[in-house]
Design an enzyme around this catalytic site. Sequence first.
Site, mmCIF file in Angstrom:
data_model
loop_
_atom_site.group_PDB
_atom_site.id
_atom_site.type_symbol
_atom_site.label_atom_id
_atom_site.label_comp_id
_atom_site.label_asym_id
_atom_site.label_seq_id
_atom_site.Cartn_x
_atom_site.Cartn_y
_atom_site.Cartn_z
ATOM 1 N N HIS A 191 0.806 -1.225 0.000
ATOM 2 C CA HIS A 191 0.000 0.000 0.000
ATOM 3 C C HIS A 191 0.836 1.271 0.000
ATOM 4 C CE1 HIS A 191 -3.330 -2.793 0.641
ATOM 5 N NE2 HIS A 191 -3.904 -1.938 -0.162
ATOM 6 N N GLU A 435 -10.991 -10.959 -5.742
ATOM 7 C CA GLU A 435 -9.560 -10.943 -5.411
ATOM 8 C C GLU A 435 -9.121 -12.239 -4.730
ATOM 9 O OE1 GLU A 435 -8.741 -7.541 -2.933
ATOM 10 O OE2 GLU A 435 -10.622 -7.733 -1.851
ATOM 11 N N ASP A 459 -4.375 -8.578 -4.885
ATOM 12 C CA ASP A 459 -4.567 -9.763 -4.052
ATOM 13 C C ASP A 459 -4.769 -11.018 -4.885
ATOM 14 O OD1 ASP A 459 -4.297 -8.978 -1.338
ATOM 15 O OD2 ASP A 459 -6.104 -7.773 -1.569
ATOM 16 N N CYS A 506 -9.693 -3.007 -10.450
ATOM 17 C CA CYS A 506 -9.166 -1.894 -9.672
ATOM 18 C C CYS A 506 -7.804 -2.222 -9.070
ATOM 19 C CB CYS A 506 -10.150 -1.468 -8.585
ATOM 20 S SG CYS A 506 -10.565 -2.793 -7.464
HETATM 21 C C1 PEP Z 1 -6.516 -5.462 -4.919
HETATM 22 O O1 PEP Z 1 -6.344 -6.367 -4.111
HETATM 23 O O2 PEP Z 1 -6.200 -5.565 -6.129
HETATM 24 C C2 PEP Z 1 -7.104 -4.185 -4.504
HETATM 25 C C3 PEP Z 1 -7.429 -3.268 -5.386
HETATM 26 O O3 PEP Z 1 -7.267 -3.975 -3.180
HETATM 27 P P1 PEP Z 1 -6.087 -3.604 -2.159
HETATM 28 O O4 PEP Z 1 -4.873 -3.258 -2.985
HETATM 29 O O5 PEP Z 1 -6.557 -2.454 -1.369
HETATM 30 O O6 PEP Z 1 -5.925 -4.845 -1.371
HETATM 31 MG MG MG Z 2 -7.260 -6.288 -2.187
#
Ligand code: PEP
Ligand code: MG
Length: 575
Positions: A191, A435, A459, A506
């Site tokens: 993140h 995911e 994920d 996403c």
């Molecule tokens: C993902 O897992 O691709 C996602 C968009 O969620 P995060 O990165 O917040 O886990």
């Molecule tokens: Mg995720």
Amino acid sequence: MVEMLKGIAASDGVAVAKAYLLVQPDLSFQKKTVEDTAAEEKRLDDALAASSSELEKIRDKAAKSLGEEEAQVFDAHLMVLSDPEMIGQIKTHIQDNKVNAESALKEVTDMYIGMFEAMEDNAYMQERAADIRDVTKRVMAHLLNVKLPNPSMIDEEVVVVAHDLTPSDTAQLDKNFVKAFVTDIGGRTSHSAIMARSLEIPAIVGTMEITSKVNEGDMLAVNGIIGEVIVNPTDDQAAEFVKAGEAYAAQKAEWEKLKDAETVTADGKHFELAANIGTPKDLEGVHNNGAEAIGLYRTEFLYMDAPDFPSEEDQFEAYKAVLEGMGEHPVVVRTMDIGGDKELPYLQLPHEMNPFLGYRALRISLSELGDQMFRTQLRALLRASAYGNLRIMFPMVATLKEFRAAKQMYNEEREKLVNEGVKVSDTIQVGIMIEIPAAAVLADKFAKEVDFFSIGTNDLIQYTMAADRMNERVSYLYQPYNPSILRLIKNVIDAAHAEGKWAGMCGEMAGDQTAVPILMGMGLDEFSMSATSILKTRSLMKRLTTTEMAELADKALNDCDTMEEVVALVEQYVK
Ligand code: PEP
Ligand code: MG
């Protein structure tokens, strides 16, 4: 000494600046017997005074940049520093035991921390323990005459060097001063890397050894596009980096011309380009980069930025601001995804061996601990729905039973609000993130019950390849173009379309320039990414045709055995 290190290119851009080491200093000390206890008390008083004035400055800065509420945590720290009872006990300990101030400080504060931490089910006491721990560190640093790094106080141009950066460390970085950051650990989809992209701070993660190669004040040349950093570059090397930075800026200026352009392919098909955001403040980047929607609002930052659970009202205001800010354009809000690498200081989650496989996201929301938290969030969302085009999305769904349980809670809260006479939109879509491989495989069943899918490849790839997204040692397994991943994605898109639903993405793959042509060919409807990737993606899409990309996707899915073959194939199709 000039030294070159390679890492994972995490956020585009180039910088040359002095290093700022965000590394926890060594606070170990020797316990000593002293004769002059008055001198030790004086040392303690001086360290307390220096800590107070430092904390006051930090507090004022936090109040200005983040708001009064965020600054309150420092008020709590200042109160600890002036607590007469605790300070009296430290002094008594010095006198009675004839020990140095460091030793007395540690003994007494450890006793308080132990006492508060023992009250396990009292969140207030747990926080007091955390406050005392923090303050003790600061006072100890003053006693030992070592510097405590503090990212929020950086006021000159630097490259931050750290073993790791948590999402909350990253949020404190001021991009006016922090020209880049480089870490030992982490992956492209951790993140802090994702945040670096939305803050437009060049970044390299996973160098494994930057903190052991850099001393305070060394010069660093960082190229976040290719993941290369040079410690103490020669003048020629620094000039080369500056040139690369200028070339990148010129390229960006070209892309910026597409800000108000439509996203259409060379053969006239429209794709929706959406942005991922973490807070309402990111709306500025969304508009500056010409996003057509918000495809992922990571609401957990609302929880992480606050000293306690955000109230329904605070959440309502945040969601309303984003919905109003986007007008008629869709806004996909994801319910909170705490756990994994995102912790809440006020929510005591048990320590886990594998946090990414553990108690996280919807799993918390559906448990007793998360029930109220989840319902509060749903109510805030439902109330805000009257102000725009809301889509609600649940994260980390593994089974249909989980989706049904979440949807039922949504329906219950919706009904309550309607009965209370509150205006709620009746066009809210409710969908899920795909995911977890189990959901990707069973997408045909999910598609009958949800309004949409958004594929979370960050994920999905880590779970499919069994490779922790935070671990640089297995980062070679982050393979968005591996045919196994492509087939899972195709299955999800086809399942959605068979039921007349839409499928978006996403995860970071949606803005990956090698993946985009294949995803277009597979018929993905919506691409949601860091706002800063939107214009280059629009520029790419405009050069491509859907017929050719469909052919490319077909070959990638059926003829390629490895990721490398897929990359070579894309190179043939996209010149
Ligand atoms: C993902 O897992 O691709 C996602 C968009 O969620 P995060 O990165 O917040 O886990
Ligand atoms: Mg995720």
